[in-house]
Design an enzyme around this catalytic site. Structure first.
Site, PDB file in Angstrom:
ATOM      1  N   HIS A 128      72.839  25.198 -32.272  1.00  0.00           N
ATOM      2  CA  HIS A 128      72.493  25.077 -30.862  1.00  0.00           C
ATOM      3  C   HIS A 128      71.212  24.267 -30.637  1.00  0.00           C
ATOM      4  O   HIS A 128      71.146  23.442 -29.738  1.00  0.00           O
ATOM      5  CB  HIS A 128      72.338  26.479 -30.257  1.00  0.00           C
ATOM      6  CG  HIS A 128      72.511  26.521 -28.777  1.00  0.00           C
ATOM      7  ND1 HIS A 128      72.984  27.624 -28.121  1.00  0.00           N
ATOM      8  CD2 HIS A 128      72.271  25.601 -27.805  1.00  0.00           C
ATOM      9  CE1 HIS A 128      73.038  27.368 -26.818  1.00  0.00           C
ATOM     10  NE2 HIS A 128      72.599  26.155 -26.606  1.00  0.00           N
ATOM     11  N   TYR A 161      74.462  32.668 -25.145  1.00  0.00           N
ATOM     12  CA  TYR A 161      74.907  32.891 -23.760  1.00  0.00           C
ATOM     13  C   TYR A 161      75.255  34.374 -23.582  1.00  0.00           C
ATOM     14  O   TYR A 161      75.483  34.820 -22.475  1.00  0.00           O
ATOM     15  CB  TYR A 161      76.121  32.029 -23.391  1.00  0.00           C
ATOM     16  CG  TYR A 161      75.921  30.529 -23.473  1.00  0.00           C
ATOM     17  CD1 TYR A 161      74.657  29.968 -23.641  1.00  0.00           C
ATOM     18  CD2 TYR A 161      77.004  29.654 -23.386  1.00  0.00           C
ATOM     19  CE1 TYR A 161      74.488  28.588 -23.725  1.00  0.00           C
ATOM     20  CE2 TYR A 161      76.842  28.284 -23.451  1.00  0.00           C
ATOM     21  CZ  TYR A 161      75.579  27.757 -23.638  1.00  0.00           C
ATOM     22  OH  TYR A 161      75.417  26.393 -23.720  1.00  0.00           O
TER      23      TYR A 161
HETATM   24  N1  LIG Z   1      73.844  22.782 -25.764  1.00  0.00           N
HETATM   25  C1  LIG Z   1      72.990  23.073 -24.822  1.00  0.00           C
HETATM   26  O1  LIG Z   1      71.774  23.207 -25.081  1.00  0.00           O
HETATM   27  C2  LIG Z   1      73.467  23.245 -23.426  1.00  0.00           C
HETATM   28  C3  LIG Z   1      72.541  23.270 -22.360  1.00  0.00           C
HETATM   29  C4  LIG Z   1      73.037  23.404 -21.058  1.00  0.00           C
HETATM   30  C5  LIG Z   1      74.400  23.504 -20.844  1.00  0.00           C
HETATM   31  N2  LIG Z   1      75.276  23.506 -21.897  1.00  0.00           N
HETATM   32  C6  LIG Z   1      76.742  23.626 -21.674  1.00  0.00           C
HETATM   33  O2  LIG Z   1      77.147  22.680 -20.695  1.00  0.00           O
HETATM   34  C7  LIG Z   1      77.828  23.358 -19.643  1.00  0.00           C
HETATM   35  C8  LIG Z   1      77.668  22.634 -18.341  1.00  0.00           C
HETATM   36  O3  LIG Z   1      76.312  22.400 -18.062  1.00  0.00           O
HETATM   37  P1  LIG Z   1      75.534  23.089 -16.853  1.00  0.00           P
HETATM   38  O4  LIG Z   1      76.200  24.346 -16.493  1.00  0.00           O
HETATM   39  O5  LIG Z   1      74.108  23.116 -17.251  1.00  0.00           O
HETATM   40  O6  LIG Z   1      75.589  22.017 -15.685  1.00  0.00           O
HETATM   41  P2  LIG Z   1      76.686  21.166 -14.883  1.00  0.00           P
HETATM   42  O7  LIG Z   1      78.054  21.453 -15.358  1.00  0.00           O
HETATM   43  O8  LIG Z   1      76.179  19.771 -14.884  1.00  0.00           O
HETATM   44  O9  LIG Z   1      76.465  21.707 -13.406  1.00  0.00           O
HETATM   45  C9  LIG Z   1      76.778  22.999 -13.035  1.00  0.00           C
HETATM   46  C10 LIG Z   1      76.288  23.193 -11.618  1.00  0.00           C
HETATM   47  O10 LIG Z   1      76.942  22.273 -10.740  1.00  0.00           O
HETATM   48  C11 LIG Z   1      77.615  22.973  -9.692  1.00  0.00           C
HETATM   49  N3  LIG Z   1      78.938  22.320  -9.542  1.00  0.00           N
HETATM   50  C12 LIG Z   1      79.972  22.342 -10.411  1.00  0.00           C
HETATM   51  N4  LIG Z   1      81.011  21.630  -9.933  1.00  0.00           N
HETATM   52  C13 LIG Z   1      80.614  21.134  -8.748  1.00  0.00           C
HETATM   53  C14 LIG Z   1      81.242  20.305  -7.788  1.00  0.00           C
HETATM   54  N5  LIG Z   1      82.490  19.878  -7.963  1.00  0.00           N
HETATM   55  N6  LIG Z   1      80.549  19.986  -6.662  1.00  0.00           N
HETATM   56  C15 LIG Z   1      79.279  20.456  -6.476  1.00  0.00           C
HETATM   57  N7  LIG Z   1      78.621  21.227  -7.351  1.00  0.00           N
HETATM   58  C16 LIG Z   1      79.289  21.564  -8.485  1.00  0.00           C
HETATM   59  C17 LIG Z   1      77.735  24.395 -10.134  1.00  0.00           C
HETATM   60  O11 LIG Z   1      77.593  25.272  -9.046  1.00  0.00           O
HETATM   61  P3  LIG Z   1      78.797  26.242  -8.540  1.00  0.00           P
HETATM   62  O12 LIG Z   1      78.961  27.293  -9.582  1.00  0.00           O
HETATM   63  O13 LIG Z   1      78.250  26.753  -7.251  1.00  0.00           O
HETATM   64  O14 LIG Z   1      80.007  25.372  -8.358  1.00  0.00           O
HETATM   65  C18 LIG Z   1      76.553  24.556 -11.101  1.00  0.00           C
HETATM   66  O15 LIG Z   1      75.398  24.945 -10.365  1.00  0.00           O
HETATM   67  C19 LIG Z   1      77.201  24.762 -19.691  1.00  0.00           C
HETATM   68  O16 LIG Z   1      77.950  25.730 -19.004  1.00  0.00           O
HETATM   69  C20 LIG Z   1      77.151  24.995 -21.170  1.00  0.00           C
HETATM   70  O17 LIG Z   1      78.421  25.354 -21.670  1.00  0.00           O
HETATM   71  C21 LIG Z   1      74.814  23.370 -23.169  1.00  0.00           C
END
Ligand SMILES: NC(=O)c1ccc[n+]([C@@H]2O[C@H](COP(=O)([O-])OP(=O)(O)OC[C@H]3O[C@@H](n4cnc5c(N)ncnc54)[C@H](OP(=O)(O)O)[C@@H]3O)[C@@H](O)[C@H]2O)c1
Length: 288
Positions: free
Chosen positions: A106, A48
């Site tokens: 990862h 990241y």
């Molecule tokens: N291990 C891996 O390969 C891997 C892959 C992907 C992710 N991850 C981890 O998982 C974490 C979370 O996953 P993610 O970021 O992919 O997706 P997520 O948490 O499912 O969704 C994030 C998205 O949802 C929106 N959001 C958040 N809260 C909201 C709400 N209350 N209402 C409406 N929209 C909302 C955010 O936009 P806004 O910013 O506009 O609120 C953002 O665009 C990552 O940050 C990372 O740490 C790990």
């Protein structure tokens, strides 16, 4: 905030804040926002390229280190025992800490056995309190879990109401391995935020769809790390303790499970190639 006990006795918060795709320069600000809202668990990764921002935020927060829970992940370009060991020390430096609470591989590509051996050594040396995997499915997970001495404490997988990872949860039980959900809000895929059934449940409780999804997952014992860059959403995603889903609501949400991930298929050769070239393409240090 609720906690779960990992298979080595370490307690981990059920709710954390994820920082994927948060620009290095902005990471400190968002993590500080999350800490203010009450989050104590932060999920970052070498790839990241924002571990330093996390380190800055936690060191300036004044929160005692033992009250925080930091997860980071070793990237493919650091795979192999020696390189992974060096990269773990580098992560410690960037995170401004002398231990990582949860250290994950990862991606299931490259010399991940060597990486896991380096992580076992880091664990035994007190540089990591728990170790585990991310994006390891089925036979790949079982092969590693069977062969390594320290059983993975956690596997982080794409998990949300449309992909509930029922099969993996069953497989992981044998090793006491806990599921940690990445993209717990499905990044809004499959029209999550327009889902009428979820909206009805949310209205009934005076909550929003994100809160219903996160409540459902945490009730199932799944660790969640939602991400938002909006302060009000950072706060509302964390506020799950003042309502309960009914059995019927939980059953209805279980029926949303499509039985497969939506964002990433880890048997797809094209995904493997993309991830193997990711660091070359996206590491800001390679672009100078
Ligand atoms: N291990 C891996 O390969 C891997 C892959 C992907 C992710 N991850 C981890 O998982 C974490 C979370 O996953 P993610 O970021 O992919 O997706 P997520 O948490 O499912 O969704 C994030 C998205 O949802 C929106 N959001 C958040 N809260 C909201 C709400 N209350 N209402 C409406 N929209 C909302 C955010 O936009 P806004 O910013 O506009 O609120 C953002 O665009 C990552 O940050 C990372 O740490 C790990």
């Amino acid at each position: 905030m609720k906690e779960v006990r990992l298979n080595n006795g370490v307690e981990m918060p059920l709710m954390g804040y994820g920082v994927w795709q948060i620009a290095p320069a902005e990471c400190e600000q968002y993590v500080s926002e999350a800490l203010k809202a009450g989050y104590r668990s932060i999920d970052t990764a070498q790839a990241y390229y924002n571990e330093e921002g996390v380190g800055e935020a936690i060191s300036k927060s004044g929160i005692p280190r033992q009250e925080l829970f930091l997860t980071t992940k070793v990237w493919i370009s650091n795979a192999g025992e020696e390189k992974a060991a060096r990269s773990i020390d580098e992560s410690l430096r960037k995170l401004k800490t002398d231990y990582i609470d949860l250290l994950l591989i990862h991606q299931p590509f490259g010399d991940y056995y060597g990486t896991y051996r380096a992580m076992e050594k880091a664990y035994k040396a007190g540089k990591a309190r728990a170790i585990g995997l991310s994006n390891f499915y089925d036979a790949r997970f079982v092969d590693l879990a069977e062969n390594m001495e320290v059983k993975p404490a956690v596997v982080q997988l794409e998990t949300h109401v449309f992909s509930q990872q029922v099969k993996m949860r069953e497989l992981m039980k044998e090793y006491g391995t806990r599921l940690m959900a990445w993209s717990p809000l499905a990044r809004g895929m499959n029209n999550l935020f327009g889902n009428e059934m979820l909206k009805e449940i949310a209205d009934r409780h005076g909550k929003d769809i994100a809160q219903i999804c996160l409540k459902f997952l945490t009730d199932e014992g799944i660790i969640v790390i939602p991400q938002s860059t909006k302060p009000e959403r950072i706060r509302s995603n964390f506020a799950l303790d003042d309502f309960e889903l009914t059995d019927d609501e939980q059953k209805a949400i279980r029926r949303l499970d499509a039985g497969h991930p939506f964002a990433a298929d880890f048997n797809d050769p094209a995904l493997a190639k993309y991830l193997l070239g990711y660091d070359k393409q996206f590491n800001p240090n390679n672009q100078k």
